[in-house]
Structure formats: structure tokens, C-alpha cells
Design a protein around this motif. Structure first.
Motif: not given
Length: 280
Positions: A155, A201-209
Motif C-alpha cells: 500500500q 472468484a476475485p480474492f476478497d479477504p473480508k468475506k472469510y471469517k
């Protein structure tokens, strides 16, 4: 954030003062070990069976067990001498591409922040690495160990990731059963590839809990709300035997011994416990 390490990044003749901060944190729920009978927390102590006493941290030295029961002691001074003068430097050895490192080598991540008077050089290195698409392969000493590390842009800052050395990666050939794999059926292969494509699917870390941790947190919260908690009984403070003995000896010293009158027999001494009860 808490500073975990302070030193500099060095490449060529350039040295950039930096600080390291933990980039990740464990969200695991930690439990204490309790005695099942009374729910008292179990204590662990560092104990020497030869000296028969608890050992304090300042009394502990390092030792390498080269054969069972026989150790080679190594002092902190000897370790520091091996580390040398570059112990506080992240020394960049080479610049490489990120995709050249297999993820199996990655260990732990740390944010790299500029230290005092290092902001300009820090920004320069970050921009140069961004423009060239390169990362720095480095080595440095951290937590008493010489680490291999990757320094890369993350970042709007820099990230340092400690790496395993090649000899710390176990050979995949040791995995049982790999030599028994059979030829793949073409029809089954095509079906498996179709299934992979459907689940892509695109990697979206927020959907993994962490569902297990969240369920455990709810369980603990419910037990607290329902007053289903336990508290160990309060342990009585042991009597200070040393102070009691000192007080008794001092009392004897201040009280002159009385000689029995002529023709009389000395009175029998009462036990200490009996004397205390009478006085009470």
C-alpha cells in the motif's frame, strides 16, 4: 503501534533509519489451565531439581544439548560476537521479483516505518521499488536469530516478511503416498476443471471469517450473561514462620530466666499452643 525493532535498511552505501511494527495479530481465544477440583489456575515454575529451588530468569543461561544429558553452554557475549556490528541493520543482498519467492518460504510480516530523519530516504526507496517492480531480499538479526527477509512495497508503506531458509523447508518427497498417485482420467479431469472455474472468484479477504472463534466468543458471552462462571477459593496466606521464630527468640532474650525456690521442683513447661490458648 509498539516498536518491536529499531535499526536501519542498508543497500550499497545507503542506510535508512527504520522501525518495525507487528503487521498481524492473533485473534485466538486463549484459555488458562485450571485444577478441575477447585478451578484454581495452575502455576508453572522454572525449577532446578538438583538445587531444589525455583530459578529466576537472571540465573538462566543458554546451553546446547549435543548428546543426552551433556550440554555446551553459550554466553550472550559469544552470540553477540557472532552477530557482529550489523546486528541492527536490515542488509539488502539482492533485488528480485516478488513472484520468484514461493509462498512456502514466508513466515511472519512486519510493517516497516521510517525512524527519525529517515522519512525522505524511506519514501525514495519505496518509490524506486514501486517503479522497478522489485523487492529486496535481505538478512537481519531479530529475536536472537539471523533471519532471511523480503522487503516489499505494501500500500503506501513498506513491509518486511521473514523467510524460512531453504534448509528449513522439508522435502516434499517425505510426504507419504505421493509415489502411489495414478494416471488421471481425462473425463474426470475436465469435470474437475469445470468445477474450479465455477468456484473461481476475485480474492476478497473480508468475506472469510473464523466461524469457530466467533461461535466460541458467543458461547463465552452466554455463559457470562447466565452467570455460569466459576471462581477459585481464596488461598490462605501462609504464616510467616521466620518472623514468628524471630519474635519468640527476642522474647526469650528479654525475659530473664527465673530460678526455682529452694526445695521446690521446677514447673513443667506447657506446650506453646497451650500457652497461646490460655493467653487468648
Amino acid at each position: 503501534m509498539h516498536t518491536m525493532w529499531k535499526g536501519s535498511i542498508g543497500f550499497g552505501l545507503v542506510h535508512i533509519p527504520i522501525k518495525l511494527y507487528a503487521a498481524t495479530e492473533s485473534k485466538d481465544i486463549h484459555f488458562r489451565s485450571l485444577h478441575a477440583a477447585c478451578h484454581t489456575p495452575i502455576r508453572y515454575r522454572k525449577y532446578c531439581p538438583v538445587c531444589e529451588k525455583t530459578v529466576e530468569n537472571e540465573e538462566i543461561v543458554k546451553g546446547y544439548e549435543h548428546q543426552p544429558g551433556e550440554f555446551v553452554p553459550v554466553t550472550e557475549e559469544e552470540i553477540e560476537e557472532i552477530r557482529g556490528k550489523n546486528a541492527r541493520t536490515v542488509e539488502i543482498l539482492d533485488f528480485i521479483r516478488l513472484e520468484e519467492i514461493d509462498p512456502i518460504y514466508y513466515n511472519k510480516s512486519y510493517f516497516v516505518g521510517p525512524s527519525e530523519n529517515g522519512e525522505k530516504a524511506y519514501a525514495l526507496l519505496r518509490q524506486a521499488m514501486t517503479d522497478t517492480g522489485k523487492i529486496g531480499l535481505a538478512r537481519f538479526t531479530f529475536h536472537s536469530k539471523r533471519h532471511l527477509a523480503a522487503v516489499r512495497v505494501y500500500q503506501n508503506g513498506l513491509l518486511l516478511e521473514t523467510l524460512f531458509y531453504p534448509d528449513e523447508i522439508r522435502p516434499v518427497e517425505r510426504v507419504p503416498g505421493l509415489d502411489k498417485t495414478t494416471d488421471v482420467n481425462e473425463r474426470e479431469l475436465e469435470t474437475a476443471k469445470q468445477l474450479i472455474n465455477q468456484l473461481t472468484a476475485p480474492f476478497d479477504p473480508k468475506k472469510y471469517k473464523n466461524d469457530d472463534r466467533e461461535a466460541l466468543e458467543r458461547l463465552i458471552a452466554d455463559k457470562i450473561a447466565g452467570h455460569k462462571t466459576v471462581a477459585p477459593p481464596q488461598t490462605a496466606k501462609p504464616a510467616n514462620i521466620v518472623d514468628l521464630l524471630s519474635a519468640l527468640e527476642a522474647s526469650l532474650a528479654e525475659t530473664p530466666a527465673k530460678r526455682p525456690a529452694a526445695g521446690t521442683r521446677p514447673a513443667k513447661k506447657k506446650p506453646l499452643t497451650a500457652q497461646k490458648k490460655k493467653k487468648a
